[in-house]
Design a protein around this motif. Structure first.
Motif, PDB file in Angstrom:
ATOM      1  N   SER A  30       0.836  -1.207   0.000  1.00 28.15           N
ATOM      2  CA  SER A  30       0.000   0.000   0.000  1.00 28.15           C
ATOM      3  C   SER A  30       0.867   1.252   0.000  1.00 28.15           C
ATOM      4  O   SER A  30       0.563   2.226  -0.708  1.00 28.15           O
ATOM      5  CB  SER A  30      -0.938   0.021   1.220  1.00 28.15           C
ATOM      6  N   ALA A  31       1.956   1.237   0.755  1.00 29.46           N
ATOM      7  CA  ALA A  31       2.864   2.387   0.794  1.00 29.46           C
ATOM      8  C   ALA A  31       3.502   2.615  -0.571  1.00 29.46           C
ATOM      9  O   ALA A  31       3.609   3.754  -1.036  1.00 29.46           O
ATOM     10  CB  ALA A  31       3.928   2.191   1.864  1.00 29.46           C
ATOM     11  N   GLN A  32       3.904   1.536  -1.225  1.00 25.62           N
ATOM     12  CA  GLN A  32       4.495   1.663  -2.558  1.00 25.62           C
ATOM     13  C   GLN A  32       3.484   2.217  -3.554  1.00 25.62           C
ATOM     14  O   GLN A  32       3.811   3.067  -4.385  1.00 25.62           O
ATOM     15  CB  GLN A  32       5.022   0.311  -3.039  1.00 25.62           C
ATOM     16  N   GLU A  33       2.248   1.725  -3.474  1.00 25.33           N
ATOM     17  CA  GLU A  33       1.211   2.196  -4.389  1.00 25.33           C
ATOM     18  C   GLU A  33       0.876   3.661  -4.121  1.00 25.33           C
ATOM     19  O   GLU A  33       0.648   4.434  -5.056  1.00 25.33           O
ATOM     20  CB  GLU A  33      -0.037   1.324  -4.275  1.00 25.33           C
ATOM     21  N   ALA A  34       0.864   4.045  -2.859  1.00 25.21           N
ATOM     22  CA  ALA A  34       0.614   5.450  -2.520  1.00 25.21           C
ATOM     23  C   ALA A  34       1.746   6.323  -3.043  1.00 25.21           C
ATOM     24  O   ALA A  34       1.505   7.393  -3.620  1.00 25.21           O
ATOM     25  CB  ALA A  34       0.460   5.617  -1.008  1.00 25.21           C
TER      26      ALA A  34
END
Length: 169
Positions: A30-34
């Motif tokens: 999720s952090a990478q996608e954000a």
């Protein structure tokens, strides 16, 4: 160590180590996608106090603790479940009791239950791999010996009176 620490707290509150591992993996993704521009995830991370470069520099464990702390300090103001689901995926409910704890509570419970160092875990993993290799070699050796005995038995059965084992010659 992080998976064990949070996992210990989760197991004591009805969760599992597996659900913690999945959650930490999911929050990292999720952090990478954000960081890659997903605005919905960016908003969820901002809600827990994480933005910009922090998305790339904080570990999944640190992000999990940020979420837990935000769920406990009132900063999510009624949207805590929605944010947890957004960041951890649909399996977040398994970890809800842990997410209702502060970082300090999770760490205290996790440490009290015992945590192996990452080095010890790596050594145990190497031992497990070595054990598996040895086990496979023993199985192959045993199978080879059994096959040889079966072949010998078949040979003796075909002509028992002329076989050196039977005649002693």
């Amino acid at each position: 160590e992080a998976v064990q620490r949070i996992g210990n707290a989760a197991e004591q509150s009805g969760g599992s180590l597996e659900s913690v591992a999945k959650a930490l993996g999911r929050i990292g993704v999720s952090a990478q996608e954000a960081a890659g521009g997903n605005e919905k995830l960016q908003k969820a991370f901002v809600d827990i106090g994480v933005s910009g470069q922090q998305l790339l520099t904080l570990s999944p464990e640190q992000l999990f603790y940020k979420l837990a702390n935000a769920m406990n300090d009132g900063s999510l103001a009624g949207k805590d479940l929605a944010v947890a689901k957004e960041l951890l995926g649909k399996g977040f409910m398994d970890l809800l009791p842990v997410l209702r704890m502060t970082e300090n509570e999770i760490r205290a419970i996790g440490e009290a239950s015992g945590v192996l160092s990452d080095d010890a875990v790596a050594k145990l993993d190497q031992f497990g791999d070595s054990w598996t290799r040895l086990s496979n070699k023993v199985k192959v050796g045993a199978a080879t010996m059994i096959d040889a005995f079966i072949r010998l038995g078949e040979e003796i059965a075909r002509n028992p009176m002329n076989h050196p084992i039977v005649t002693g010659k």
